[in-house]
Design an enzyme around this catalytic site. Structure first.
Site, PDB file in Angstrom:
ATOM      1  N   HIS A  92      48.340  31.324  35.408  1.00 22.61           N
ATOM      2  CA  HIS A  92      49.381  31.990  36.226  1.00 22.61           C
ATOM      3  C   HIS A  92      50.537  31.038  36.507  1.00 22.61           C
ATOM      4  O   HIS A  92      51.039  30.966  37.625  1.00 22.61           O
ATOM      5  CB  HIS A  92      48.779  32.521  37.537  1.00 22.61           C
TER       6      HIS A  92
ATOM      7  N   ASP B 193      53.358  32.457  40.601  1.00 19.85           N
ATOM      8  CA  ASP B 193      52.682  33.154  39.512  1.00 19.85           C
ATOM      9  C   ASP B 193      53.594  33.142  38.293  1.00 19.85           C
ATOM     10  O   ASP B 193      54.679  32.536  38.328  1.00 19.85           O
ATOM     11  CB  ASP B 193      52.307  34.594  39.935  1.00 19.85           C
TER      12      ASP B 193
ATOM     13  N   GLU C  76      41.856  33.670  36.114  1.00 23.69           N
ATOM     14  CA  GLU C  76      42.460  34.211  34.890  1.00 23.69           C
ATOM     15  C   GLU C  76      43.235  33.151  34.099  1.00 23.69           C
ATOM     16  O   GLU C  76      44.431  33.291  33.860  1.00 23.69           O
ATOM     17  CB  GLU C  76      43.375  35.386  35.257  1.00 23.69           C
TER      18      GLU C  76
HETATM   19  C1  ACM Z   1      42.943  38.006  41.011  1.00 24.72           C
HETATM   20  O1  ACM Z   1      42.964  39.197  41.345  1.00 24.72           O
HETATM   21  N1  ACM Z   1      43.315  37.647  39.791  1.00 24.72           N
HETATM   22  C2  ACM Z   1      42.524  36.981  41.927  1.00 24.72           C
END
Ligand code: ACM
Length: 547
Positions: A254, A183, A321
């Protein structure tokens, strides 16, 4: 014999129980353990676990030896994860599984029947430990995917703690550990061909402390990663417990830790990627991968090593995201959209995912990603982890794709487990133990053909506010026990579930968790050391409800 064991406090609840009948089976130093071919993992596990808890040899019987014993065997007429447990007075405990996993789940039930002492690593008292009442249990899981996600990126979880969590999953008959390995805030898996991923990406200089809107920081470096041998050990330990470890390498968002290590992975025409460091705060990060062939080749190299280490049929590529702002601003990304004949940035995201869908399929694996991978068109073979609610999962299942239901409104275990502001970090939706017990993975109204695509369900634990094992334990337990019952047992519709009976069984389960040393949230609220002092965990004025 020191105790008659209860037969009615199992978690998760089995499908069918018969008895107790007259008589019982004494577990003592004479008890033998015999394992038919195919049941060796459970034989080993019983010797190390029950053998240690009760200081028993559990010797293998020799020919003609008719001492009472535990007998493990397979019966191919049962489903692979189904089992039957027969306690025959004075003679035997027979665990019959449809496959090796079924035998193992039967052994987990046996351990619960033996009382909380069976969850310790050494005996606490002398003498013959325990007697089992004669009985029969027939059992099988509702879902084949019964998972827990551990985010080992935001806060690294040392290898021994991962192994401990595998034991905790197994004790609850859960069979998938989804490891969120990369991440913005840390890259946690050694990749030999790209050493800076861990050399640079596994360490951050400081960390936002508590909620993302908190004004406080921990000014000490945080880091850690798993070597290839660490991963091999984790995977082997999991396999012995019939748990599959699903690795996640998150892309194209991420990705700041990777970009900090290799600035050429980022959108260098719109941001000074060479100046990026491993991110030290929480939230959705704008620094995403550049849509270049070089980036694809780089990540193929990453996945080659990942596939060598993880036998899991599914490989998670994230996909959540991913802000599109840099691609909108980047002349190089815009040229790429044009060159590939794509309509927009959403399709560019799909282009990434489709590439790895094909790449994984060509190697006999299946891609799974977060529900954002539906935007811009779902890749042909992709499965979906439905986290923003049920909608993504419903759309994917109706289109014939496999789905794992993990909606944040229900099973995000970083979210607060009581109303009010007393929780250590009271973020997110309020999800009490009872709420989780009443979670239903298959939305009502889903047609049977679509419902058949729900592989199962998963609880997710994001660790922004959990910097150590105790913090993780607190968020995960006791709710994982309720989740395990939802995932395993054929419970009725949510409103018809017998929560009072679950609470009654939980009284025995808390004693098991005590014996295991789990720092769970007690029903009365956090213990003094589980609180957080002062402002650290409190949501600040105007802060959004979720981190
Ligand atoms: C997530 O909670 N962004 C998968």
């Amino acid at each position: 014999m020191t105790s008659e064991t209860p037969d009615h406090d199992l978690i998760p609840m089995p499908v069918r129980t018969g008895g107790p009948h007259r008589g019982g089976f004494p577990l003592d130093h004479r008890t033998t353990l015999s394992a038919a071919p195919g049941t060796e993992t459970t034989e080993r596990w019983l010797r190390t676990t029950l053998g240690a808890a009760f200081a028993l040899p559990l010797r293998t019987p020799v020919d003609g030896d008719d001492a009472p014993g535990i007998r493990l065997r397979l019966d191919g007429t049962l489903a692979p994860e189904a089992y039957r447990l027969d306690v025959l007075a004075d003679r035997a405990v027979e665990i019959t599984g449809g496959g090796p996993a079924g035998v193992f789940w039967g052994a987990q039930t046996l351990r619960q029947l033996l009382g909380p002492e069976a969850f310790r690593k050494a005996p606490t008292r002398n003498g013959p430990p325990v007697a089992l009442a004669a009985r029969t249990i027939e059992d099988a899981p509702r879902f084949g995917w019964r998972g827990l996600l551990l985010d080992v990126s935001r806060h690294f979880m040392p290898k021994d703690d991962v192994l401990r969590y595998l034991d905790l999953l197994a004790a609850h008959k859960l069979n998938v550990l989804h490891l969120h390995l990369t991440d913005d805030q840390g890259w946690r898996i050694e990749i030999e061909r790209h050493p800076r991923l861990t050399g640079v990406g596994a360490r951050r200089a400081r960390t936002k402390w508590g909620h993302r809107a908190s004004p406080l920081w921990t000014e000490t470096p945080h880091g850690g990663f798993y070597t290839h041998d660490d991963i091999r050990e984790i995977v082997a330990y999991a396999a012995d417990r019939h748990v599959t470890v699903v690795p996640e390498i998150d892309l194209p968002g991420h990705a700041q830790a990777a970009i900090a290590a290799y600035p050429e992975l980022g959108n260098a025409d719109v941001v000074d990627t060479a100046a990026l460091t491993v991110w030290d705060t929480w939230g959705v990060n704008p620094n995403v991968l550049a849509p270049t062939e070089a980036v694809l080749r780089f990540y193929e190299g990453v996945f080659e090593e990942v596939l060598d280490l993880f036998p899991s049929p599914f490989v998670h590529v994230g996909g959540d995201e991913c802000p599109k702002d840099q691609w909108e601003a980047s002349p190089a990304a815009q040229a790429r959209i044009h060159e590939l004949g794509l309509a927009d940035e959403d399709e560019l995201q799909s282009w990434f995912i489709r590439h790895f869908d094909r790449w994984l399929a060509a190697r006999g694996r299946r891609l799974i990603g977060w529900d954002e991978i539906l935007e811009g068109g779902l890749a042909e073979g992709a499965a979906v982890s439905s986290w923003r609610g049920y909608a993504g999962g419903i759309a994917a299942a109706e289109a014939g794709h496999d789905v794992v239901m993990c909606p944040e409104q229900h099973v995000y275990l970083d979210h607060r487990q009581a109303p009010g502001e007393d929780e250590p970090v009271p973020i997110g939706y309020v999800r009490t133990l009872e709420d989780v017990y009443r979670f239903e993975p298959v939305p009502p109204g889903l047609a049977p053909e679509a419902a058949a695509h729900v592989l199962g369900t998963q609880a997710n634990v994001w660790t922004e506010v959990m910097e150590n094992r105790s913090r993780v334990d607190y968020q995960v337990f006791p709710r994982l026990a309720a989740f395990a019952e939802v995932a395993w047992s054929a419970l009725p519709a949510p409103e018809a579930r017998d929560h009072a009976d679950f609470e009654r069984r939980m009284r025995a389960h808390y004693r098991r968790l005590d014996a295991l040393g789990v720092d769970y949230r007690p029903p009365t609220g956090p213990r003094p050391w589980q609180r957080r002092p002062g402002v650290l965990g409190r949501p600040l004025e105007g802060a959004p409800p979720n981190v």
